[in-house]
Design an enzyme around this catalytic site. Structure first.
Site, PDB file in Angstrom:
ATOM      1  N   GLY A 123       0.796  -1.229   0.000  1.00 61.79           N
ATOM      2  CA  GLY A 123       0.000   0.000   0.000  1.00 61.79           C
ATOM      3  C   GLY A 123       0.826   1.276   0.000  1.00 61.79           C
ATOM      4  N   HIS A 128       0.372   0.869 -13.133  1.00 63.90           N
ATOM      5  CA  HIS A 128       1.118  -0.306 -13.575  1.00 63.90           C
ATOM      6  C   HIS A 128       2.610   0.040 -13.637  1.00 63.90           C
ATOM      7  CE1 HIS A 128       1.919  -4.072 -15.528  1.00 63.90           C
ATOM      8  NE2 HIS A 128       2.668  -3.421 -16.398  1.00 63.90           N
TER       9      HIS A 128
HETATM   10  C1  GRF Z   1       3.164  -1.245  -7.589  1.00 65.26           C
HETATM   11  O1  GRF Z   1       4.349  -1.411  -8.302  1.00 65.26           O
HETATM   12  C2  GRF Z   1       2.003  -1.194  -8.541  1.00 65.26           C
HETATM   13  O2  GRF Z   1       2.302  -0.554  -9.730  1.00 65.26           O
HETATM   14  C3  GRF Z   1       1.766  -2.655  -8.773  1.00 65.26           C
HETATM   15  O3  GRF Z   1       1.961  -3.259  -7.525  1.00 65.26           O
HETATM   16  C4  GRF Z   1       2.827  -2.461  -6.741  1.00 65.26           C
HETATM   17  C5  GRF Z   1       2.084  -2.106  -5.496  1.00 65.26           C
HETATM   18  O4  GRF Z   1       2.855  -1.437  -4.565  1.00 65.26           O
HETATM   19  N1  GRF Z   1       0.508  -2.876  -9.399  1.00 65.26           N
HETATM   20  P1  GRF Z   1       2.163  -0.799  -3.284  1.00 65.26           P
HETATM   21  O5  GRF Z   1       1.242  -1.870  -2.664  1.00 65.26           O
HETATM   22  O6  GRF Z   1       1.411   0.412  -3.689  1.00 65.26           O
HETATM   23  O7  GRF Z   1       3.313  -0.502  -2.360  1.00 65.26           O
END
Ligand code: GRF
Length: 218
Positions: free
Chosen positions: A15, A112
């Protein structure tokens, strides 16, 4: 309670993007507030982050549902109850169905960790590294019915170094994610985005520092 538009954020893990969105909202860089955090995993650290900021959380465990559609219907129910104007997927590791998509038309964003349309799906940084590209980055886009295929709102670019590891590249990308996700949310909530087919047009983008989509020749 503030009358700012509610943002619902869906997470599955750490998160850190959620944290960037909460922080930007608290700094008033986003004209909205995170009013709900939903996770499909009870142990997602994103839930702890939300609670620390007094944000309501709901866990909807996908394993408790017999189909993707039934899971999505439950998500729709809890998000609707929050009155959310915008839904942000932030490291939410489930592919959603039309049940979810149709409930919030043109109101779901995703981030993404690659420069789409390259390297969709899982492990974006690893895919980029193995392919050998010199630059990668991240993309905030509207959700559509494909996997990471929706109209692109903001992208940021980072270099890929020859001695990079997947983790090092992912960390470099994540830093940019934390910058551009709040930016895209701001543009959306200010009503400055228009979608025409695949293309997203941004009104007065030049007024946002660090938003580089201005044409210097125009
Ligand atoms: C990020 O790299 C996002 O782009 C991908 O998963 C990761 C999540 O990171 N879909 P976080 O949970 O926001 O730290």
């Amino acid at each position: 309670m503030s009358d700012k538009p509610v943002i619902a954020v869906l997470v599955s893990g750490s998160g850190s993007n959620l944290q960037a969105i909460i922080d930007a909202a608290e700094r008033r860089e986003i004209p909205g507030r995170v009013g709900l955090v939903v996770s499909n995993k009870a142990d997602a650290y994103g839930l702890t982050r939300a609670s620390r900021h007094g944000i309501p959380t709901v866990v909807v465990d996908h394993k408790a549902f017999e189909s993707r559609e039934a899971f999505d219907a439950k998500l729709v129910e809890v998000i609707r109850a929050s009155g959310a104007k915008l839904v942000c997927l932030a490291g939410f590791m489930r592919v959603v169905t039309p049940v979810f998509l149709r409930a919030f038309p043109h109101r779901i964003l995703n981030i993404h960790p690659a420069l789409l349309p390259s390297f969709p799906g899982t492990h974006g940084p690893g895919q980029a590294l193995r392919y050998g590209v010199r630059f990668s980055g991240c993309t905030v886009h509207f959700l559509d019915d494909g996997v990471d295929t929706g109209p692109i709102i903001v992208q940021a670019v980072v270099p890929v170094y020859e001695d990079d590891t997947e983790d090092a590249l992912a960390a470099r990308i994540l830093k940019e994610e934390h910058r551009i996700y709040p930016m895209a949310i701001r543009l959306f909530l200010e009503g400055r985005l228009t979608v025409e087919g695949r293309r997203v047009f941004t009104k007065d983008a030049g007024k946002i520092p660090g938003f580089s989509h201005r044409n210097p020749d125009a």
